[in-house]
Design a protein around this motif. Structure first.
Motif, PDB file in Angstrom:
ATOM      1  N   ILE A   1       0.852  -1.100   0.106  1.00 25.57           N
ATOM      2  CA  ILE A   1      -0.054  -0.137   0.122  1.00 25.57           C
ATOM      3  C   ILE A   1       0.675   1.194   0.013  1.00 25.57           C
ATOM      4  CG2 ILE A   1      -1.641   1.225   1.339  1.00 25.57           C
ATOM      5  CD1 ILE A   1      -2.810  -1.287   2.328  1.00 25.57           C
ATOM      6  N   PHE A   2       1.925   1.370   0.827  1.00 21.60           N
ATOM      7  CA  PHE A   2       2.873   2.574   0.949  1.00 21.60           C
ATOM      8  C   PHE A   2       3.411   2.760  -0.464  1.00 21.60           C
ATOM      9  CE2 PHE A   2       2.996   1.499   5.682  1.00 21.60           C
ATOM     10  CZ  PHE A   2       1.754   2.172   5.863  1.00 21.60           C
ATOM     11  N   LEU A   3       4.053   1.616  -1.165  1.00 21.25           N
ATOM     12  CA  LEU A   3       4.503   1.828  -2.526  1.00 21.25           C
ATOM     13  C   LEU A   3       3.696   2.138  -3.306  1.00 21.25           C
ATOM     14  CD1 LEU A   3       7.077  -1.484  -2.434  1.00 21.25           C
ATOM     15  CD2 LEU A   3       7.602   0.628  -1.911  1.00 21.25           C
ATOM     16  N   SER A   4       2.371   1.902  -3.220  1.00 22.73           N
ATOM     17  CA  SER A   4       1.546   2.240  -4.297  1.00 22.73           C
ATOM     18  C   SER A   4       1.352   3.724  -4.111  1.00 22.73           C
ATOM     19  CB  SER A   4       0.085   1.638  -3.987  1.00 22.73           C
ATOM     20  OG  SER A   4       0.231   0.062  -4.162  1.00 22.73           O
ATOM     21  N   VAL A   5       1.180   4.027  -2.930  1.00 27.09           N
ATOM     22  CA  VAL A   5       1.014   5.678  -2.729  1.00 27.09           C
ATOM     23  C   VAL A   5       2.114   6.477  -3.561  1.00 27.09           C
ATOM     24  CG1 VAL A   5       0.967   7.361  -0.975  1.00 27.09           C
ATOM     25  CG2 VAL A   5      -0.453   5.260  -0.547  1.00 27.09           C
ATOM     26  N   VAL A   6       3.359   5.980  -3.048  1.00 20.62           N
ATOM     27  CA  VAL A   6       4.537   6.760  -3.778  1.00 20.62           C
ATOM     28  C   VAL A   6       4.473   6.736  -5.287  1.00 20.62           C
ATOM     29  CG1 VAL A   6       6.907   6.771  -3.902  1.00 20.62           C
ATOM     30  CG2 VAL A   6       6.130   6.481  -1.736  1.00 20.62           C
ATOM     31  N   GLY A   7       4.280   5.328  -5.708  1.00 18.90           N
ATOM     32  CA  GLY A   7       4.183   5.209  -7.082  1.00 18.90           C
ATOM     33  C   GLY A   7       3.036   5.704  -7.699  1.00 18.90           C
ATOM     34  N   SER A   8       1.943   5.933  -7.276  1.00 15.33           N
ATOM     35  CA  SER A   8       0.902   6.334  -7.964  1.00 15.33           C
ATOM     36  C   SER A   8       1.153   7.815  -8.054  1.00 15.33           C
ATOM     37  CB  SER A   8      -0.389   6.006  -7.082  1.00 15.33           C
ATOM     38  OG  SER A   8      -0.625   4.664  -7.181  1.00 15.33           O
ATOM     39  N   ALA A   9       1.709   8.444  -7.088  1.00 18.07           N
ATOM     40  CA  ALA A   9       1.807   9.878  -7.209  1.00 18.07           C
ATOM     41  C   ALA A   9       3.001  10.278  -8.160  1.00 18.07           C
ATOM     42  CB  ALA A   9       2.547  10.318  -5.642  1.00 18.07           C
ATOM     43  N   LEU A  10       4.033   9.351  -8.278  1.00 19.44           N
ATOM     44  CA  LEU A  10       4.982   9.909  -9.355  1.00 19.44           C
ATOM     45  C   LEU A  10       4.547   9.425 -10.602  1.00 19.44           C
ATOM     46  CD1 LEU A  10       8.147   7.886  -7.397  1.00 19.44           C
ATOM     47  CD2 LEU A  10       7.605  10.571  -7.821  1.00 19.44           C
ATOM     48  N   LEU A  11       3.661   8.445 -10.643  1.00 21.05           N
ATOM     49  CA  LEU A  11       3.100   8.160 -12.256  1.00 21.05           C
ATOM     50  C   LEU A  11       2.262   9.422 -12.476  1.00 21.05           C
ATOM     51  CD1 LEU A  11       2.728   6.189 -14.290  1.00 21.05           C
ATOM     52  CD2 LEU A  11       1.138   4.979 -13.530  1.00 21.05           C
ATOM     53  N   THR A  12       1.420   9.895 -11.394  1.00 21.46           N
ATOM     54  CA  THR A  12       0.540  11.015 -11.827  1.00 21.46           C
ATOM     55  C   THR A  12       1.350  12.281 -12.364  1.00 21.46           C
ATOM     56  OG1 THR A  12      -1.001  10.276 -10.239  1.00 21.46           O
ATOM     57  CG2 THR A  12      -1.409  12.435 -11.008  1.00 21.46           C
ATOM     58  N   TRP A  13       2.284  12.707 -11.623  1.00 23.68           N
ATOM     59  CA  TRP A  13       3.254  13.443 -12.182  1.00 23.68           C
ATOM     60  C   TRP A  13       3.682  13.166 -13.309  1.00 23.68           C
ATOM     61  CZ3 TRP A  13       8.435  13.241 -13.399  1.00 23.68           C
ATOM     62  CH2 TRP A  13       9.240  14.672 -13.368  1.00 23.68           C
ATOM     63  N   ALA A  14       4.179  12.008 -13.903  1.00 24.44           N
ATOM     64  CA  ALA A  14       4.600  11.782 -14.993  1.00 24.44           C
ATOM     65  C   ALA A  14       3.497  11.862 -16.051  1.00 24.44           C
ATOM     66  CB  ALA A  14       5.435  10.507 -15.207  1.00 24.44           C
ATOM     67  N   VAL A  15       2.552  11.523 -16.041  1.00 17.94           N
ATOM     68  CA  VAL A  15       1.303  11.680 -16.920  1.00 17.94           C
ATOM     69  C   VAL A  15       1.179  13.079 -17.151  1.00 17.94           C
ATOM     70  CG1 VAL A  15      -1.103  11.538 -17.226  1.00 17.94           C
ATOM     71  CG2 VAL A  15       0.154   9.368 -16.246  1.00 17.94           C
ATOM     72  N   PHE A  16       1.149  13.914 -16.068  1.00 22.31           N
ATOM     73  CA  PHE A  16       0.650  15.325 -16.545  1.00 22.31           C
ATOM     74  C   PHE A  16       2.081  15.993 -17.224  1.00 22.31           C
ATOM     75  CE2 PHE A  16      -2.884  14.309 -13.815  1.00 22.31           C
ATOM     76  CZ  PHE A  16      -4.131  14.877 -14.621  1.00 22.31           C
ATOM     77  N   LYS A  17       3.264  15.733 -16.885  1.00 22.94           N
ATOM     78  CA  LYS A  17       4.412  16.325 -17.424  1.00 22.94           C
ATOM     79  C   LYS A  17       4.300  15.900 -18.832  1.00 22.94           C
ATOM     80  CE  LYS A  17       6.691  18.942 -14.678  1.00 22.94           C
ATOM     81  NZ  LYS A  17       7.172  20.208 -14.799  1.00 22.94           N
ATOM     82  N   SER A  18       3.953  14.802 -19.119  1.00 21.33           N
ATOM     83  CA  SER A  18       3.990  14.262 -20.745  1.00 21.33           C
ATOM     84  C   SER A  18       3.168  15.117 -21.502  1.00 21.33           C
ATOM     85  CB  SER A  18       3.539  12.829 -20.944  1.00 21.33           C
ATOM     86  OG  SER A  18       2.267  12.908 -20.748  1.00 21.33           O
ATOM     87  N   VAL A  19       2.580  15.945 -21.213  1.00 15.45           N
ATOM     88  CA  VAL A  19       2.038  17.081 -21.851  1.00 15.45           C
ATOM     89  C   VAL A  19       2.574  17.859 -22.959  1.00 15.45           C
ATOM     90  CG1 VAL A  19       1.614  19.051 -20.509  1.00 15.45           C
ATOM     91  CG2 VAL A  19      -0.111  18.465 -21.960  1.00 15.45           C
ATOM     92  N   ARG A  20       3.701  18.083 -22.402  1.00 15.13           N
ATOM     93  CA  ARG A  20       4.703  18.915 -23.129  1.00 15.13           C
ATOM     94  C   ARG A  20       5.351  18.142 -24.434  1.00 15.13           C
ATOM     95  NH1 ARG A  20      10.139  19.338 -19.495  1.00 15.13           N
ATOM     96  NH2 ARG A  20       8.564  19.679 -17.849  1.00 15.13           N
ATOM     97  N   PHE A  21       4.992  16.850 -24.574  1.00 16.00           N
ATOM     98  CA  PHE A  21       5.271  16.213 -25.801  1.00 16.00           C
ATOM     99  C   PHE A  21       4.335  16.043 -26.497  1.00 16.00           C
ATOM    100  CE2 PHE A  21       8.069  14.400 -22.225  1.00 16.00           C
ATOM    101  CZ  PHE A  21       9.438  14.955 -22.567  1.00 16.00           C
TER     102      PHE A  21
END
Length: 429
Positions: free
Chosen positions: A208-228
């Protein structure tokens, strides 16, 4: 049966229905507990059955009448009636949220997290969790399963409905919402504590703790991808295609409405307002600042005098129309907004002199109520579109929900502009 009874009880009078629903809700909780099903399900079901709606103007006027009766005769009975009337003018959902939010946010959730999250992290536990089916399953379920299920369900509904049911945002935002959904942990800890124990429970908590961290990082990456994403498609990816449905049922008519700003707007902001409403007075400078910030904006004023609480509002609205007949609507609008506490007939006549219109003609129109029908037309349009309080805003026909400070409205205007641009590009294609 208890849940069905709760739904039926909603059709009773509000006081009786609420009491019956509470009794049936408690009965439902005990039935699930005795049957072996986790009673938390009862809370989820009752939450889905709780009504949410925008306050109706008739309910607000009724509440105001009850308060006025109490003001004239302050008795315990009338105090109770006024309190009940004010409370009942809001939806059950809003009332419960207001009462319980402080307790759930600052007491229940922290205690729950502290009580259930305790686990001693050791190298041995991490090594065991790395190969544990429980840990791996939880991580994959949240980081991979959540985005796929959320975005996939939205896509399936979009397809089978022929596009009638679709997200109110772009598909990149939908995916980002799915990845962000993996950040939740309270219900995960609850389910894990019920289903597992011992080393399996510890491994689940690591997952659960790994999921919280991983989901937060993945969300950041998804919205950062808008530049491409190419700029032409970037707007659609984030905000989606424009919504053709309209909350404002009476369209803006340049021959009838009072409009300030550009004559060829990309965005139209409609305000239903009251000249004696303090909130409208404080919001007036915001409208002026928005027009300066957004040159492609048109601002429309429509009357919604709340005569039950503002005795001078209706006369003030008719005064602006009388001034408008002499080409000075906005001058009188600005004058009244700056003097909301001085709206007597004598005050209005002095304002007519100050803005340079014929005071005699102005007062004749005011006394004869020459523009009462014009104000009434705005009030009817407000009722049709569900505008019960002031100020109420509509941006390109869509009701603005939330704060009406300059930054919030400006963000909504930018989104509406993006939708308009997307619509133009779609038509060109």
């Amino acid at each position: 049966m208890a849940f069905v009874g709760i739904i039926i009880a909603r059709r009773f009078s509000r006081t009786i229905g609420r009491q019956v629903a509470v009794i049936l809700g408690i009965a439902m909780w005990f039935c699930l507990l005795l049957s072996g099903i986790d009673p938390v399900v009862s809370g989820l079901a009752i939450g889905l059955a709780t009504t949410a709606y925008v306050p109706l103007r008739t309910d607000l006027e009724r509440a105001t009448g009850l308060v006025r009766q109490f003001r004239e005769m302050p008795t315990p009975q009338l105090a109770h009636s006024a309190t009940t009337g004010l409370t009942d003018s809001l939806s059950e959902n809003e009332r419960i949220l207001f009462r319980l939010s402080p307790w759930t946010s600052y007491v229940v959730v922290p205690i729950f997290a502290l009580a259930n999250a305790g686990v001693v992290i050791t190298p041995e536990l991490l090594a065991r969790a790395a190969g544990s089916a429980v840990t791996i399953g939880i991580v994959l379920g949240y980081i991979v399963g959540k985005p796929i299920s959320l975005a996939g369900t939205a896509w399936v509904l979009y397809k089978i409905s022929g596009g009638r049911i679709r997200p109110q945002v772009g598909w990149l935002s939908v995916i980002g919402s799915g990845t962000a959904a993996g950040v939740g942990f309270t219900v995960s800890l609850l389910v894990a504590s019920i289903a597992l124990n011992g080393s399996s429970l510890a491994e689940a908590k690591i997952g659960i703790f790994l999921s919280v961290v991983g989901s937060a990082l993945l969300t950041w990456a998804v919205f950062k991808s808008v530049r491409f994403i190419p700029s032409v498609k970037r707007t659609r990816a984030l905000v989606g295609s424009p919504d053709r449905s309209q909350d404002l049922l009476t369209p803006v008519d340049s021959d009838v409405d009072h409009i300030r700003g550009t004559i060829h707007p990309a965005v139209t902001l409609v305000e239903y307002g009251d000249f004696e409403c303090g909130y409208c007075g404080r919001a007036a400078p915001t409208a002026e600042a928005l027009l300066e910030r957004h040159p492609d904006l048109a601002f429309v004023w429509r009357h919604l005098p709340l005569s039950d609480v503002h005795p001078n509002a209706l006369r003030a609205a008719e005064a602006t129309e009388a001034a408008g007949a002499q080409g000075a609507f906005w001058q009188m609008h600005d004058m009244l907004m700056g003097h909301q506490d001085k709206l007597s007939p004598a005050d209005l006549e002095s304002y007519a002199v100050q803005i340079g219109i014929d005071p005699e003609r102005f007062m004749d129109d005011l006394r004869s109520r020459a523009y009462a029908d014009r104000v009434s037309a705005d009030i009817r349009s407000a009722d049709q579109s569900g505008a019960a309080g002031t100020p109420t805003y509509f941006i390109n026909g869509q009701r603005h929900e939330g704060p009406y400070d300059i930054e919030s409205l400006s963000a909504a205007i930018n989104t509406a502009r993006a939708h308009t641009l997307e619509a133009v590009q779609s038509e060109d294609r």
